[in-house]
Motif scaffolding. Structure first.
Motif, PDB file in Angstrom:
ATOM      1  N   ASP A   1     -13.558   6.709  -3.056  1.00 50.61           N
ATOM      2  CA  ASP A   1     -14.936   6.934  -3.477  1.00 50.61           C
ATOM      3  C   ASP A   1     -15.419   8.196  -2.763  1.00 50.61           C
ATOM      4  OD1 ASP A   1     -17.712   6.980  -3.749  1.00 50.61           O
ATOM      5  OD2 ASP A   1     -17.896   4.799  -3.700  1.00 50.61           O
ATOM      6  N   PRO A   2     -15.847   9.216  -3.489  1.00 55.03           N
ATOM      7  CA  PRO A   2     -16.248  10.480  -2.846  1.00 55.03           C
ATOM      8  C   PRO A   2     -17.413  10.327  -1.872  1.00 55.03           C
ATOM      9  CG  PRO A   2     -16.887  10.441  -5.169  1.00 55.03           C
ATOM     10  CD  PRO A   2     -15.994   9.266  -4.960  1.00 55.03           C
ATOM     11  N   ARG A   3     -18.154   9.229  -1.979  1.00 54.36           N
ATOM     12  CA  ARG A   3     -19.284   9.010  -1.070  1.00 54.36           C
ATOM     13  C   ARG A   3     -18.846   8.467   0.279  1.00 54.36           C
ATOM     14  NH1 ARG A   3     -22.461   5.135  -5.033  1.00 54.36           N
ATOM     15  NH2 ARG A   3     -20.300   4.371  -5.103  1.00 54.36           N
ATOM     16  N   ILE A   4     -17.589   8.012   0.370  1.00 55.43           N
ATOM     17  CA  ILE A   4     -17.097   7.374   1.592  1.00 55.43           C
ATOM     18  C   ILE A   4     -16.281   8.374   2.409  1.00 55.43           C
ATOM     19  CG2 ILE A   4     -15.643   5.532   2.507  1.00 55.43           C
ATOM     20  CD1 ILE A   4     -18.294   4.602   1.251  1.00 55.43           C
ATOM     21  N   ALA A   5     -16.663   8.538   3.671  1.00 51.37           N
ATOM     22  CA  ALA A   5     -15.960   9.469   4.553  1.00 51.37           C
ATOM     23  C   ALA A   5     -14.850   8.772   5.345  1.00 51.37           C
ATOM     24  CB  ALA A   5     -16.944  10.126   5.528  1.00 51.37           C
ATOM     25  N   VAL A   6     -15.095   7.529   5.742  1.00 53.62           N
ATOM     26  CA  VAL A   6     -14.147   6.799   6.592  1.00 53.62           C
ATOM     27  C   VAL A   6     -13.814   5.453   5.956  1.00 53.62           C
ATOM     28  CG1 VAL A   6     -13.740   5.726   8.845  1.00 53.62           C
ATOM     29  CG2 VAL A   6     -14.976   7.906   8.700  1.00 53.62           C
ATOM     30  N   THR A   7     -12.526   5.180   5.794  1.00 54.55           N
ATOM     31  CA  THR A   7     -12.083   3.884   5.309  1.00 54.55           C
ATOM     32  C   THR A   7     -11.252   3.227   6.405  1.00 54.55           C
ATOM     33  OG1 THR A   7     -11.978   4.686   3.030  1.00 54.55           O
ATOM     34  CG2 THR A   7     -10.825   2.630   3.521  1.00 54.55           C
ATOM     35  N   LEU A   8     -11.752   2.115   6.913  1.00 56.04           N
ATOM     36  CA  LEU A   8     -11.058   1.354   7.956  1.00 56.04           C
ATOM     37  C   LEU A   8     -10.238   0.255   7.300  1.00 56.04           C
ATOM     38  CD1 LEU A   8     -10.588   0.346  10.897  1.00 56.04           C
ATOM     39  CD2 LEU A   8     -12.693  -1.005  10.624  1.00 56.04           C
ATOM     40  N   VAL A   9      -8.944   0.215   7.599  1.00 58.80           N
ATOM     41  CA  VAL A   9      -8.054  -0.828   7.089  1.00 58.80           C
ATOM     42  C   VAL A   9      -7.578  -1.632   8.300  1.00 58.80           C
ATOM     43  CG1 VAL A   9      -6.081  -1.327   5.613  1.00 58.80           C
ATOM     44  CG2 VAL A   9      -7.289   0.842   5.362  1.00 58.80           C
ATOM     45  N   TYR A  10      -7.859  -2.915   8.308  1.00 56.80           N
ATOM     46  CA  TYR A  10      -7.552  -3.721   9.498  1.00 56.80           C
ATOM     47  C   TYR A  10      -7.163  -5.141   9.088  1.00 56.80           C
ATOM     48  CZ  TYR A  10     -11.908  -6.276   8.861  1.00 56.80           C
ATOM     49  OH  TYR A  10     -12.888  -7.087   8.344  1.00 56.80           O
ATOM     50  N   GLY A  11      -6.613  -5.889  10.043  1.00 55.37           N
ATOM     51  CA  GLY A  11      -6.300  -7.287   9.773  1.00 55.37           C
ATOM     52  C   GLY A  11      -5.066  -7.763  10.508  1.00 55.37           C
ATOM     53  N   PRO A  12      -4.796  -9.067  10.451  1.00 60.49           N
ATOM     54  CA  PRO A  12      -3.656  -9.638  11.180  1.00 60.49           C
ATOM     55  C   PRO A  12      -2.303  -9.330  10.553  1.00 60.49           C
ATOM     56  CG  PRO A  12      -4.777 -11.340   9.907  1.00 60.49           C
ATOM     57  CD  PRO A  12      -5.619 -10.099   9.794  1.00 60.49           C
ATOM     58  N   ASP A  13      -2.280  -9.020   9.253  1.00 68.75           N
ATOM     59  CA  ASP A  13      -1.008  -8.711   8.583  1.00 68.75           C
ATOM     60  C   ASP A  13      -0.740  -7.220   8.708  1.00 68.75           C
ATOM     61  OD1 ASP A  13       1.148  -8.287   6.916  1.00 68.75           O
ATOM     62  OD2 ASP A  13       0.443  -9.643   5.355  1.00 68.75           O
ATOM     63  N   THR A  14      -0.016  -6.840   9.744  1.00 68.97           N
ATOM     64  CA  THR A  14       0.200  -5.418  10.013  1.00 68.97           C
ATOM     65  C   THR A  14       0.978  -4.729   8.887  1.00 68.97           C
ATOM     66  OG1 THR A  14       2.179  -5.977  11.292  1.00 68.97           O
ATOM     67  CG2 THR A  14       0.113  -5.715  12.510  1.00 68.97           C
TER      68      THR A  14
ATOM     69  N   PRO B   1     -10.545  -5.627   5.025  1.00 66.52           N
ATOM     70  CA  PRO B   1      -9.743  -6.627   5.739  1.00 66.52           C
ATOM     71  C   PRO B   1      -8.440  -6.939   5.007  1.00 66.52           C
ATOM     72  CG  PRO B   1     -11.481  -7.712   4.508  1.00 66.52           C
ATOM     73  CD  PRO B   1     -11.681  -6.230   4.300  1.00 66.52           C
ATOM     74  N   CYS B   2      -7.366  -7.131   5.756  1.00 65.85           N
ATOM     75  CA  CYS B   2      -6.050  -7.426   5.177  1.00 65.85           C
ATOM     76  C   CYS B   2      -5.523  -8.729   5.774  1.00 65.85           C
ATOM     77  CB  CYS B   2      -5.080  -6.285   5.452  1.00 65.85           C
ATOM     78  SG  CYS B   2      -5.578  -4.709   4.720  1.00 65.85           S
ATOM     79  N   TYR B   3      -5.591  -9.778   4.986  1.00 63.76           N
ATOM     80  CA  TYR B   3      -5.118 -11.084   5.423  1.00 63.76           C
ATOM     81  C   TYR B   3      -3.820 -11.423   4.698  1.00 63.76           C
ATOM     82  CZ  TYR B   3      -9.748 -11.309   7.441  1.00 63.76           C
ATOM     83  OH  TYR B   3     -10.873 -11.018   8.174  1.00 63.76           O
TER      84      TYR B   3
ATOM     85  N   LEU C   1       0.744  -5.445   5.665  1.00 62.94           N
ATOM     86  CA  LEU C   1      -0.210  -5.209   4.585  1.00 62.94           C
ATOM     87  C   LEU C   1      -1.160  -4.072   4.950  1.00 62.94           C
ATOM     88  CD1 LEU C   1      -1.385  -5.964   1.871  1.00 62.94           C
ATOM     89  CD2 LEU C   1      -2.659  -7.815   2.974  1.00 62.94           C
ATOM     90  N   VAL C   2      -1.589  -4.035   6.206  1.00 65.33           N
ATOM     91  CA  VAL C   2      -2.451  -2.942   6.665  1.00 65.33           C
ATOM     92  C   VAL C   2      -1.756  -1.596   6.467  1.00 65.33           C
ATOM     93  CG1 VAL C   2      -3.506  -1.873   8.708  1.00 65.33           C
ATOM     94  CG2 VAL C   2      -3.749  -4.328   8.329  1.00 65.33           C
TER      95      VAL C   2
ATOM     96  N   ARG D   1       3.457  -8.805   4.739  1.00 66.02           N
ATOM     97  CA  ARG D   1       3.629  -7.842   3.656  1.00 66.02           C
ATOM     98  C   ARG D   1       4.863  -6.955   3.866  1.00 66.02           C
ATOM     99  NH1 ARG D   1       0.651  -5.187  -0.502  1.00 66.02           N
ATOM    100  NH2 ARG D   1      -0.363  -7.215  -0.701  1.00 66.02           N
ATOM    101  N   ARG D   2       5.116  -6.515   5.101  1.00 70.14           N
ATOM    102  CA  ARG D   2       6.265  -5.642   5.327  1.00 70.14           C
ATOM    103  C   ARG D   2       7.568  -6.363   4.994  1.00 70.14           C
ATOM    104  NH1 ARG D   2       5.059  -4.133  10.011  1.00 70.14           N
ATOM    105  NH2 ARG D   2       4.304  -2.031   9.614  1.00 70.14           N
ATOM    106  N   ALA D   3       7.678  -7.639   5.417  1.00 69.05           N
ATOM    107  CA  ALA D   3       8.888  -8.410   5.120  1.00 69.05           C
ATOM    108  C   ALA D   3       9.023  -8.647   3.620  1.00 69.05           C
ATOM    109  CB  ALA D   3       8.856  -9.741   5.869  1.00 69.05           C
ATOM    110  N   SER D   4       7.900  -8.905   2.949  1.00 70.79           N
ATOM    111  CA  SER D   4       7.936  -9.140   1.502  1.00 70.79           C
ATOM    112  C   SER D   4       8.402  -7.894   0.766  1.00 70.79           C
ATOM    113  CB  SER D   4       6.551  -9.563   1.000  1.00 70.79           C
ATOM    114  OG  SER D   4       6.166 -10.801   1.547  1.00 70.79           O
ATOM    115  N   LEU D   5       7.876  -6.739   1.147  1.00 74.23           N
ATOM    116  CA  LEU D   5       8.287  -5.489   0.501  1.00 74.23           C
ATOM    117  C   LEU D   5       9.771  -5.208   0.726  1.00 74.23           C
ATOM    118  CD1 LEU D   5       5.215  -3.217   1.284  1.00 74.23           C
ATOM    119  CD2 LEU D   5       5.960  -3.984  -0.971  1.00 74.23           C
TER     120      LEU D   5
END
Length: 343
Positions: free
Chosen positions: A18-31, A139-141, A33-34, A179-183
């Protein structure tokens, strides 16, 4: 507030920045997927991959020591103009002040993806991004059944493959929540199915299912440890017992990819260190596994993977007798190569 519900994250990642968004934080327990979602966001933001200034990667600990650097990087113009993407990888120190500074600076033409770990609701970085109109917090669960099915279909489509619904459900049932193991498992299946249009239940059982894997360990370990005579005897035994050559090759390919993954994750690690990181390895196989990892380099394992892939493809196109000859030949070829690598 610009926090995003977990169920809406995948759609947002697919739609792109989204051009209006400067910072996108991606976080969560599934490293895993993050990391996957952060990488996909970055790919969608980089307009010109040939421009060395178009993508900048910064470690979070670096920003913690120099909070002003993120503002400086965001204000730098790319070599060919256009937007600039900054990918921040988390460290062990607090770099929220650097993100706060860039959100207040109102810089134009820069998009920042912050790849973080599992952040508590009160974590400074999370509260900052959830509270800013110029930031998103994604969030990435762990994957559930629906997201796993979507992941399988989307990942295989990128390789030009389609999967039957029964096969997809079987595969999803064999995957975990990381997610990493699944991929990794989906990637193995795609390699195995090279040359096909569709993937069926038999393909999934051959490469992903653990059925019969422990039985085949004797053959696989003998081959990768350089014991050609033992590998030949084991292959003849399995052939006499009616084992499908594709199943044997699938197990061998899975094993080679596991060895390769361990080697790539820690290129300078000793064989014993790599074996210590091998989850699920039976203690009785550890000595042979160390022998294999001591003999095989990453390039050598990549070659072994290619041999196994070619054999899988050839077996599908051959009569049973010829398929067995091709499968036996590649295991012996691996054993001879491993013996040659004896240190």
């Amino acid at each position: 507030m610009t926090a995003v519900k977990a169920g809406d994250v995948e759609g947002l990642v697919r739609r792109g920045p989204d051009p209006r968004i400067a910072v996108t934080l991606v976080y969560g327990p599934d490293t895993g997927l993050v990391a996957d979602r952060a990488a996909r966001l970055v790919r969608g933001m980089v307009a010109d991959p040939d421009d060395p200034f178009a993508l900048i990667k910064i470690d979070g600990d670096t920003l913690a020591s120099d909070p002003g650097r993120l503002v400086d990087e965001a204000g730098t113009v790319g070599l060919f103009g256009g937007s600039r993407t900054i990918w921040v990888r988390s460290g062990s120190r607090n770099y929220a002040p650097a993100v706060d500074a860039v959100l207040k600076a109102l810089t134009e033409g820069a998009r920042i993806v912050v790849e973080a770990g599992d952040l508590a609701r009160s974590a400074p970085l999370r509260t900052l991004c959830e509270g800013s109109p110029r930031a998103l917090a994604l969030p990435c669960y762990p994957d559930d059944e629906r997201t796993l099915a979507d992941l399988i279909e989307r990942t295989l489509q990128e390789d030009g493959l389609r999967i039957d619904r029964d096969a997809r459900d079987l595969l999803a049932g064999s995957l975990g929540s990381d997610r990493r193991a699944s991929l990794s498992e989906i990637g193995k299946l795609a390699l195995y199915a090279r040359g096909q249009d569709r993937i069926g239940v038999d393909d999934v059982e051959a490469i992903v299912s653990d059925v019969g894997a422990s039985v085949l360990n004797a053959l696989i370990d003998a081959a990768f440890a350089g014991r050609a005579g033992e590998a030949e005897r084991e292959y003849r035994r399995f052939r006499h017992e009616g084992m499908d050559p594709s199943a044997m090759l699938g197990a061998g390919l899975r094993h080679a990819l596991t060895l390769l993954s361990l080697r790539l994750d820690n290129p300078r690690g000793s064989a014993s260190q790599l074996v210590a990181n091998w989850r699920g390895l039976h203690f009785r196989r550890k000595a042979l596994a160390e022998t294999q990892l001591a003999r095989w380099s990453a390039p050598g394992l990549q070659q072994a993977v290619a041999w196994l892939q070619d054999a899988v493809l050839a077996c599908r196109r051959s009569e049973p007798e010829l398929a067995h000859a091709q499968a036996q030949g590649v295991f012996l070829r691996i054993a001879v190569e491993a013996a040659r690598r004896r240190g």
